[in-house]
Design an enzyme around this catalytic site. Structure first.
Site, PDB file in Angstrom:
ATOM      1  N   THR A 297      23.239  45.435 -69.057  1.00 32.19           N
ATOM      2  CA  THR A 297      24.599  44.931 -69.305  1.00 32.19           C
ATOM      3  C   THR A 297      25.171  45.625 -70.540  1.00 32.19           C
ATOM      4  OG1 THR A 297      23.925  42.787 -68.454  1.00 32.19           O
ATOM      5  CG2 THR A 297      25.960  42.842 -69.725  1.00 32.19           C
TER       6      THR A 297
ATOM      7  N   GLY B  97       3.396  44.312 -83.416  1.00 30.83           N
ATOM      8  CA  GLY B  97       2.972  45.707 -83.285  1.00 30.83           C
ATOM      9  C   GLY B  97       1.906  45.883 -82.212  1.00 30.83           C
TER      10      GLY B  97
ATOM     11  N   TYR C 215       7.168  50.355 -84.352  1.00 31.15           N
ATOM     12  CA  TYR C 215       7.826  51.587 -83.895  1.00 31.15           C
ATOM     13  C   TYR C 215       8.043  52.591 -85.041  1.00 31.15           C
ATOM     14  CZ  TYR C 215      11.891  54.266 -82.078  1.00 31.15           C
ATOM     15  OH  TYR C 215      12.779  55.240 -81.706  1.00 31.15           O
ATOM     16  N   ILE C 216       8.783  52.190 -86.060  1.00 31.28           N
ATOM     17  CA  ILE C 216       9.100  53.141 -87.134  1.00 31.28           C
ATOM     18  C   ILE C 216       7.864  53.330 -88.029  1.00 31.28           C
ATOM     19  CG2 ILE C 216      10.708  53.717 -88.993  1.00 31.28           C
ATOM     20  CD1 ILE C 216      12.701  51.735 -87.644  1.00 31.28           C
TER      21      ILE C 216
ATOM     22  N   ASN D 226      20.705  53.035 -86.366  1.00 32.84           N
ATOM     23  CA  ASN D 226      20.011  52.728 -85.106  1.00 32.84           C
ATOM     24  C   ASN D 226      18.868  53.696 -84.822  1.00 32.84           C
ATOM     25  OD1 ASN D 226      22.674  51.349 -84.988  1.00 32.84           O
ATOM     26  ND2 ASN D 226      21.812  50.634 -83.075  1.00 32.84           N
TER      27      ASN D 226
ATOM     28  N   TYR E 173      18.649  37.538 -90.149  1.00 34.30           N
ATOM     29  CA  TYR E 173      17.865  38.779 -90.261  1.00 34.30           C
ATOM     30  C   TYR E 173      18.411  39.635 -91.409  1.00 34.30           C
ATOM     31  CZ  TYR E 173      16.650  43.626 -89.509  1.00 34.30           C
ATOM     32  OH  TYR E 173      16.248  44.918 -89.716  1.00 34.30           O
TER      33      TYR E 173
ATOM     34  N   HIS F 108      16.927  46.891 -77.440  1.00 33.41           N
ATOM     35  CA  HIS F 108      17.691  48.064 -77.881  1.00 33.41           C
ATOM     36  C   HIS F 108      18.243  48.888 -76.708  1.00 33.41           C
ATOM     37  CE1 HIS F 108      15.272  47.077 -81.488  1.00 33.41           C
ATOM     38  NE2 HIS F 108      16.439  47.277 -82.050  1.00 33.41           N
TER      39      HIS F 108
ATOM     40  N   ARG G 134      28.417  40.724 -77.329  1.00 37.35           N
ATOM     41  CA  ARG G 134      27.261  40.020 -77.869  1.00 37.35           C
ATOM     42  C   ARG G 134      27.647  39.478 -79.246  1.00 37.35           C
ATOM     43  NH1 ARG G 134      21.713  43.409 -78.645  1.00 37.35           N
ATOM     44  NH2 ARG G 134      23.005  44.485 -80.165  1.00 37.35           N
TER      45      ARG G 134
ATOM     46  N   PHE H 124      27.525  45.341 -73.499  1.00 35.69           N
ATOM     47  CA  PHE H 124      28.092  44.164 -74.154  1.00 35.69           C
ATOM     48  C   PHE H 124      29.511  44.423 -74.662  1.00 35.69           C
ATOM     49  CE2 PHE H 124      23.436  43.158 -75.266  1.00 35.69           C
ATOM     50  CZ  PHE H 124      23.280  42.376 -74.127  1.00 35.69           C
TER      51      PHE H 124
HETATM   52  N1  UFG Z   1      23.997  47.047 -76.255  1.00 30.38           N
HETATM   53  C1  UFG Z   1      24.454  46.819 -74.985  1.00 30.38           C
HETATM   54  N2  UFG Z   1      23.599  46.297 -74.065  1.00 30.38           N
HETATM   55  C2  UFG Z   1      22.298  45.994 -74.368  1.00 30.38           C
HETATM   56  C3  UFG Z   1      21.834  46.242 -75.676  1.00 30.38           C
HETATM   57  C4  UFG Z   1      22.713  46.774 -76.599  1.00 30.38           C
HETATM   58  O1  UFG Z   1      25.623  47.091 -74.680  1.00 30.38           O
HETATM   59  O2  UFG Z   1      21.590  45.497 -73.480  1.00 30.38           O
HETATM   60  C5  UFG Z   1      24.914  47.618 -77.247  1.00 30.38           C
HETATM   61  C6  UFG Z   1      25.114  46.714 -78.442  1.00 30.38           C
HETATM   62  O3  UFG Z   1      26.166  45.818 -78.210  1.00 30.38           O
HETATM   63  C7  UFG Z   1      25.410  47.715 -79.558  1.00 30.38           C
HETATM   64  C8  UFG Z   1      24.628  48.948 -79.138  1.00 30.38           C
HETATM   65  O4  UFG Z   1      24.335  48.784 -77.755  1.00 30.38           O
HETATM   66  O5  UFG Z   1      26.756  48.030 -79.559  1.00 30.38           O
HETATM   67  C9  UFG Z   1      23.325  49.104 -79.877  1.00 30.38           C
HETATM   68  O6  UFG Z   1      22.593  47.878 -79.764  1.00 30.38           O
HETATM   69  P1  UFG Z   1      21.083  47.731 -80.205  1.00 30.38           P
HETATM   70  O7  UFG Z   1      20.679  46.335 -79.882  1.00 30.38           O
HETATM   71  O8  UFG Z   1      20.292  48.861 -79.659  1.00 30.38           O
HETATM   72  O9  UFG Z   1      21.147  47.939 -81.778  1.00 30.38           O
HETATM   73  P2  UFG Z   1      22.033  47.150 -82.857  1.00 30.38           P
HETATM   74  O10 UFG Z   1      23.116  48.084 -83.286  1.00 30.38           O
HETATM   75  O11 UFG Z   1      22.444  45.819 -82.415  1.00 30.38           O
HETATM   76  O12 UFG Z   1      20.909  46.877 -83.951  1.00 30.38           O
HETATM   77  C10 UFG Z   1      20.586  47.767 -84.951  1.00 30.38           C
HETATM   78  C11 UFG Z   1      19.160  47.456 -85.400  1.00 30.38           C
HETATM   79  C12 UFG Z   1      19.084  46.081 -86.012  1.00 30.38           C
HETATM   80  C13 UFG Z   1      20.148  45.955 -87.089  1.00 30.38           C
HETATM   81  C14 UFG Z   1      21.508  46.284 -86.551  1.00 30.38           C
HETATM   82  C15 UFG Z   1      22.554  46.263 -87.616  1.00 30.38           C
HETATM   83  O13 UFG Z   1      18.270  47.523 -84.305  1.00 30.38           O
HETATM   84  O14 UFG Z   1      17.818  45.900 -86.590  1.00 30.38           O
HETATM   85  O15 UFG Z   1      21.504  47.597 -85.996  1.00 30.38           O
HETATM   86  O16 UFG Z   1      23.697  45.663 -87.105  1.00 30.38           O
HETATM   87  F1  UFG Z   1      20.186  44.671 -87.555  1.00 30.38           F
END
Ligand code: UFG
Length: 324
Positions: free
Chosen positions: A205, A37, A12-13, A170, A141, A189, A281, A207
């Site tokens: 959902t 990829g 992606y990036i 993000n 990770y 994501h 989560r 979280f």
């Molecule tokens: N979320 C939901 N429901 C979902 C998916 C995500 O509520 O189905 C929430 C998560 O709890 C979080 C926010 O949406 O609060 C963003 O979640 P993402 O999974 O999109 O991204 P993250 O913040 O978890 O992850 C990003 C990067 C990772 C990195 C992380 C650092 O994608 O690579 O930030 O904590 F490790």
């Protein structure tokens, strides 16, 4: 103009950065083993399907393509998966990076931009987070990225190997003209999952809604992938001009909650996002927002597409195209 190798350039990036590098006049070669990829994200003739742990092939490629600098994205990125198979993450992310750095040293290439992460900070004491917050990863990770950052610090000190570590927040959105966008399998994501919920009717959902934040949902710093790509170009050009090694956060400096993202998605698409509220989560910090002033001051980079509705609109255009 330089000859640049992009590892993970089918992701992606990486694919967006390859696109903007070429637009800026650089010549790009891509290494990607296509384990995560997509071949279609790279123009024909540019892609070399090599595992980064194959040092010999990398050395040969660096020499053959007369590469001057490398932008290293290739890595596994899923926090959840890293807790199930830590060894898989350390092998690909750490051993793969070390193999690349050895190949670069062999080929005499000593400039690199590295894809790091806000996960290096774990649950930070200070938000917005400055770069001098200590390393405190809370999952394999994040640890794998910290290990590579530390290797780079030592290579700078003893091997004159200059690197810029970019800690992303993000990444989201898409560059409309490029035809590229966010695709992960499985997708984890938030924004693509909300858009998919609209398209399929299957609820996403949220979280947790009991975090210590104004609306109870987690706050993140959503940065447009094209702004992120531009930060890489500023960083590699800085190194090519003889700049020193450094580390920078790449975010907008503004936080948005999960519920604010939901509202933006509904406004842009004009549709309701089917959703349910679930438990928290594992491993989600309540708030992650970048202090990105250091990058702005050092390299003159500014986010140009920070508006959340703009980000969602670009992601929505891509989602509609790919699901037609
Ligand atoms: N979320 C939901 N429901 C979902 C998916 C995500 O509520 O189905 C929430 C998560 O709890 C979080 C926010 O949406 O609060 C963003 O979640 P993402 O999974 O999109 O991204 P993250 O913040 O978890 O992850 C990003 C990067 C990772 C990195 C992380 C650092 O994608 O690579 O930030 O904590 F490790």
């Amino acid at each position: 103009m330089a000859r640049i190798l992009v590892t993970g350039g089918a992701g992606y990036i990486g694919s967006h950065t390859r696109y903007f590098l070429e637009k800026s006049g650089h010549t790009v070669a891509v290494v990607d083993d296509l384990s995560r990829g997509f071949r279609q994200a790279v123009p024909a003739g540019v892609l070399h399907s090599i595992d980064t742990r194959d040092r010999k092939k990398l050395t040969a490629l660096l020499r053959q393509e007369r590469i001057e600098a490398v932008i290293h994205f290739a890595a596994y990125i899923s926090v959840g998966e890293s807790t199930e198979r830590p060894e898989f993450y350390f092998s690909n992310n750490v051993c793969g990076s070390l193999s690349l750095f050895e190949a670069m040293l062999e080929a005499g290439v000593k400039r690199l931009v590295f894809s790091s992460t806000a996960a290096a900070y774990g649950i930070p004491a200070k938000v917005p987070i400055p770069e001098d917050e200590p390393y405190a990863p809370i999952n394999p990770y994040g640890e794998s990225k910290v290990m590579v950052e530390k290797i780079l610090e030592w290579l700078d000190r003893y091997r004159e190997f200059r690197s810029i570590r970019l800690r992303y927040f993000n990444a989201c959105g898409a560059e409309p003209e490029s035809g590229l966008g966010e695709r992960h399998d499985p997708e984890t994501h938030l924004i693509p999952l909300m858009l998919r919920a609209i398209q399929t009717g299957q609820p996403v959902t949220l979280f947790g809604n009991d975090y210590p934040t104004p609306d109870g949902t987690c706050i993140r710093d959503y940065i447009h992938v094209s702004d992120l790509a531009q930060a890489h170009i500023a960083a590699i050009e800085h190194l090519l001009a003889g700049g020193k090694s450094d580390v920078f956060n790449v975010g907008t400096g503004a936080g948005q909650s999960v519920k604010q993202v939901l509202a933006a998605v509904e406004k842009v698409t004009g549709k309701k996002v089917p959703h349910t509220i679930g438990p928290r989560r594992e491993g989600d910090p309540p708030s992650l927002v970048a202090d990105s002033r250091k990058l702005q001051n050092a390299l003159g980079w500014r986010p140009q597409r920070a508006d959340l509705e703009r980000i969602v609109a670009d992601a929505w255009a891509f989602a509609q195209k790919t699901n037609d």
